[in-house]
Scaffold this active site. Sequence first.
Site, short mmCIF file in Angstrom:
data_model
loop_
_atom_site.label_atom_id
_atom_site.label_comp_id
_atom_site.label_asym_id
_atom_site.label_seq_id
_atom_site.Cartn_x
_atom_site.Cartn_y
_atom_site.Cartn_z
N HIS A 181 -5.22 9.61 -51.48
CA HIS A 181 -3.90 9.03 -51.73
C HIS A 181 -3.76 8.60 -53.20
O HIS A 181 -2.70 8.77 -53.81
CB HIS A 181 -3.67 7.83 -50.81
CG HIS A 181 -3.32 8.20 -49.41
ND1 HIS A 181 -4.21 8.79 -48.55
CD2 HIS A 181 -2.15 8.06 -48.71
CE1 HIS A 181 -3.64 9.00 -47.38
NE2 HIS A 181 -2.38 8.57 -47.45
N HIS A 224 -10.46 2.25 -48.17
CA HIS A 224 -11.31 2.65 -49.28
C HIS A 224 -11.87 1.41 -49.98
O HIS A 224 -11.32 0.31 -49.86
CB HIS A 224 -10.54 3.49 -50.30
CG HIS A 224 -10.11 4.83 -49.79
ND1 HIS A 224 -10.93 5.93 -49.79
CD2 HIS A 224 -8.92 5.23 -49.26
CE1 HIS A 224 -10.28 6.96 -49.29
NE2 HIS A 224 -9.06 6.57 -48.96
#
Length: 291
Positions: A212, A254
């Site tokens: 992303h 993440h």
Amino acid sequence: MPSPKAKNNGGRSSSSSPSSVGSNNGRYEFMSLSRTPPPHLLQRQGSDPTCARLRASESPTRRRGSASSSGGPSSSGAGAAQQMPEEDCMRLNPSLVGIALSSLLAVDLWLSKRLGVCACEDSSWGSVRPLMKLVEISGHGIPWLAGVLYCLYKSDSAAGQEVMLNLLMALILDLVLVGVVKAIVRRRRPSHNRMDMFATFSVDRYSFPSGHATRAALCARFLLAHLVLAAPLRVLVLLWAVLVGLSRVLLGRHNVTDVAFGFGMGYCQYNLVEALWVSPVGLQGMLGLWN
């Protein structure tokens, strides 16, 4: 006149006296080590230098010394075995770079866990989780691919088709590069992450780098360079890219280093897209070669 029997008894008693323990017809007698000799025998042996030399030759230290000085293969093998642990300890000594990397990894894990305030509904910012998931979907690859294909189909101008075509190739390049890096590094996602992401694939179980973040940086730089946007829209594009990267950490998807590396990777991918820019004429030439 004494009888022979008395002489024999006297001889026996004289042979068993302490003065005859040390020698017997010029030969030395050795006592058993399993029994402790009487004190008068210990005094006798201590005063006799020959017994002292015999005790020194029979001591365990002397025997070990003679065995080590024999110079056989067993002694050399034992010396090598004693040196191996020292070499292994020298190899196990951490270097300055290793200590720095371990410290950075520890700080990264600690900071990522502290910032994962939307990892679940019970988190401190659990009520913001639905909004962060919407931001997550806005940076997903499938909506971007579908939107670019739709714009490419609906575009009437050659310039618009050229821009959309190269944006489509940039998105495909991003997916390939991110998938390759994830497959090589194979870093697991944070332990507090919930695998409820939208449309995941096999490599999405790995965390490094953030796809992303790479896509947000690539698309933001691409749109700012090739679309004519007003100043408020340009600011919104930058804020969207930053929010996409921040949402990855807040949702626990993440670690901080995954997002930071993803931004840098996406920024560099745009340079590669510009170097491989395809014009409509070049595309027609490639299609003609294929046909």
